[in-house]
Each structure stands twice: as C-alpha cells, then as structure tokens.
Design an enzyme around this catalytic site. Structure first.
Site, PDB file in Angstrom:
ATOM      1  CB  SER A 150      -1.203  -0.014   1.042  1.00  0.00           C
ATOM      2  OG  SER A 150      -0.502  -0.114   2.278  1.00  0.00           O
ATOM      3  CG  ASN A 151       3.258   3.226   3.048  1.00  0.00           C
ATOM      4  OD1 ASN A 151       3.349   4.471   3.167  1.00  0.00           O
ATOM      5  ND2 ASN A 151       4.092   2.829   4.347  1.00  0.00           N
ATOM      6  CG  HIS A 186      10.873   2.454  12.675  1.00  0.00           C
ATOM      7  ND1 HIS A 186      11.303   1.259  12.818  1.00  0.00           N
ATOM      8  CD2 HIS A 186      10.791   2.778  14.144  1.00  0.00           C
ATOM      9  CE1 HIS A 186      11.233   0.501  14.009  1.00  0.00           C
ATOM     10  NE2 HIS A 186      10.058   1.796  14.578  1.00  0.00           N
TER      11      HIS A 186
END
Length: 365
Positions: A13-14, A106
C-alpha cells in the site's frame, strides 16, 4: 529525471501511494519494485501499472550474491532506494554502494521502539505497553545498523487513552502516506545539491562553478564578459579594506574624500567613475562627481497616471540611484538612473495603450 526503486515485503500500500504521488509529474519515476517474498501482495498491486517492473529476489540472493541486486539497480539507473514495508536487513554491500541514497520508514519516533525485531504491530504494542503519550513516524537513511541511519523527517501522533495497537496502526498509516513522499522529495533535493556541490577530492581542483549570468548566457547562446559589462576593477573591495584598516573614523573619512576628489588615486579607479560637466569656466582639473538624475518625480507621476507596476519598478530604480552613489558605486548609480528612464517610458507607453483601448470599449458597452 530521477528514478526510484521501491523495496517491499508486504501488500504494497505504501509502495502504491508513492508511485501515485509521483506519477503525474515528469521529474521523478518509479520504474522498479523489488520484493523478497514470493507471495507478497505488492506484486499483484503494482502489476496494474505497465511502466513498473516488479522483480522477485529470493532470500538466497540477498545473503549470498548482493552484487546481483546492485547490478540490477545500476542497470536501471536508480537514483534512490525507498524501503516501504521491507522486512529484510539490507546487506552491507548494498548500503555501501548506495550510501546516502537509501530511505526507510519506521512506525515510531526513533530512537524509541526501534532496532532488531521491532516492526509492524510489535512497535505499536510496545508503545502502548510503555504508556507513551506520543508515537509517530520516522523516515531515515539506511545504514549497516538497523534503524540507526540519519533521521530525515519525523511526525508525531497522539496516543489516546484506551488506544489499541490496531487503532494506533491506523493513525500511523495515515501519517506514513503523507510523510514519506515529502521525505523522498527532500532526499532527492539533497542529491541534486550534492551533484551541484560535490565533496572536495584531495589534490584535485574542481572546475569553477558558472555564475547564473554565465549559465543564462550559455543557454541563450550569447557571449558574456563581466569585465565589459561593468568596468569597475576592485574599488569596493579596496574601500572595504581601507575601512577595516583604519581604526580612526576621521582619518578614514578624510582618505575617502581624497579618493572621491582624485580619480587617479588607488581605491576608486577612474574607469569606474562617471564625470559630468561642471559650471562654465571650471577647469577639467576641477571636475567632480555628481549624482545622476534620479527621475523620482517622473516615476511617481507615471505610477499615478499611467501604469502602476511599471511605475513602481521605475521608483525602485530611482531610489537606487542615490543609495548606490553615496555607497561609492558610481557606475551602479548611472545604470540605475538609465533603467529608471527606461521604465518611465515603459509606464507611459503602457498607460497610453490601456487608455486607447479603454475608452472605445466604454463607448461600446
């Protein structure tokens, strides 16, 4: 054109968000997506984009032959590697080959809750267990230490009372979709800056960087010689040195006055000064510097009666005449005076044109 390669291990998705963010422009492309799990959803997700090559690289290659990955990236002329949900530790050969050109994201505020074994929901669970009031997202450069590279960007999110790992993960994802593309833009801008200003190599003299004027001259195909444009020698530098060397202000003022009255005296070369005729009967030896006409009154009149924008420019140049003259920049004062005249004429012409068109149109309507 900058090229980005995305490393992913999950559903992507990213990765898709990054691709879509840059797909409408013409300065950045995502031609390559590399994944390390045979059943990773990122392969199907990115398959609908024909301009993206998706490549599966198994675990054995990452561990035993990282040079194969490096060769692939170089063949595709990749400028920046972006890790998006990539759960494999990058081999040292890769981080060294692309040092300063690898980003990772992160889901916490590094240095909190990061390092080996800290990924995905494990991070959110650790945040909640620690009772942290805030969490967030960190984009950092990749190094040979897990989550230990330079931090590029961070953004915080509030940890609400009764927050769960699932609800916190949703907040984090929303921030990731916004923060990561912006961080990538910043990283690419840094690469551009490094290309324009490469680090010095001992014993090697870098070629001189062209000035903006020289770059424009080259683009337009014309010659550019700053010595012919402004015959000023180094008068400003000499005057500054004089100012720094004179501890007595009265002595400096006396020396400066002497330089102004004597065109041949070192400090203000005669070639950089503009002489004007004096009163009848005055000898040539009595010539003195006179400030060029500022045309300030005409500039104001043209601003009020003709064209406001052009008139304002004329006023700006008019004000520069006196400031440059009293700063010792006589050639600059003369240029400002000439430019003020030009913009007064432009203002007048534009005013005439506007009025010529305005009144007939008013009669029609």
């Amino acid at each position: 054109m900058k090229k980005i390669a995305i490393f992913a291990s999950g559903n992507g998705s990213n990765a898709e968000n990054i691709y879509q963010f840059f797909s409408n422009g013409n300065r950045v492309r995502v031609p390559l997506v590399i994944y390390d799990r045979i059943n990773a959803g990122v392969a199907d997700r990115m398959a609908k984009y024909p301009d993206v090559k998706t490549v599966y690289i198994p675990k054995s290659t990452w561990q035993e032959n990282p040079q194969e990955i490096i060769d692939l990236l170089r063949h595709e002329e990749i400028d920046l590697i972006v890790m998006a949900g990539f759960l494999r530790f990058a081999p040292k050969e890769l981080t060294e080959a692309f040092a300063g050109r690898m980003l990772n994201i992160h889901p916490s505020l590094i240095p909190a809750h990061c390092g080996p074994g800290m990924y995905g929901d494990k991070v959110h669970q650790a945040v909640i267990a620690a009772g942290d009031a805030k969490s967030g997202v960190t984009v950092h450069y990749v190094s040979d230490i897990i989550d230990g590279g330079e931090i590029l960007m961070q953004e915080e999110v509030e940890v609400a009372e009764g927050e769960t790992a699932e609800s916190l993960a949703q907040k984090i994802h929303e921030v990731e979709y916004s923060l990561y593309p912006r961080a990538i833009v910043a990283a690419l801008a840094r690469l551009d800056s490094q290309e324009l200003n490469p680090p010095a190599i001992p014993g090697v003299t870098p070629p001189p960087t062209p000035s903006p004027a020289e770059e424009w001259a080259e683009t337009l195909g014309v010659s550019y010689n700053p010595e012919k444009i402004c015959q000023t020698d180094n008068s400003a530098e000499n005057l500054q040195n004089t100012l720094e060397s004179n501890q007595n202000p009265e002595q400096f003022q006396s020396q400066l006055q002497s330089q102004l009255q004597n065109p041949q005296q070192p400090g203000i070369p005669a070639g950089s000064r503009t002489h004007y005729p004096t009163e009848p009967g005055q000898s040539s030896g009595q010539l003195e510097e006179k400030m060029p006409s500022t045309y300030l009154v005409w500039s104001v009149v043209m601003t009020l009666l003709c064209c406001l924008p052009a008139g304002v420019v004329a006023i700006i140049y008019s004000c520069q005449v006196s400031s440059k003259f009293y700063a010792g920049d006589f050639a600059g004062a003369m240029r400002a005076s000439e430019r003020a005249q030009i913009w007064i004429i432009i203002s007048f012409v534009l005013g005439v044109m506007v009025n010529t068109l305005y009144f007939p149109l008013m009669m029609l309507f």
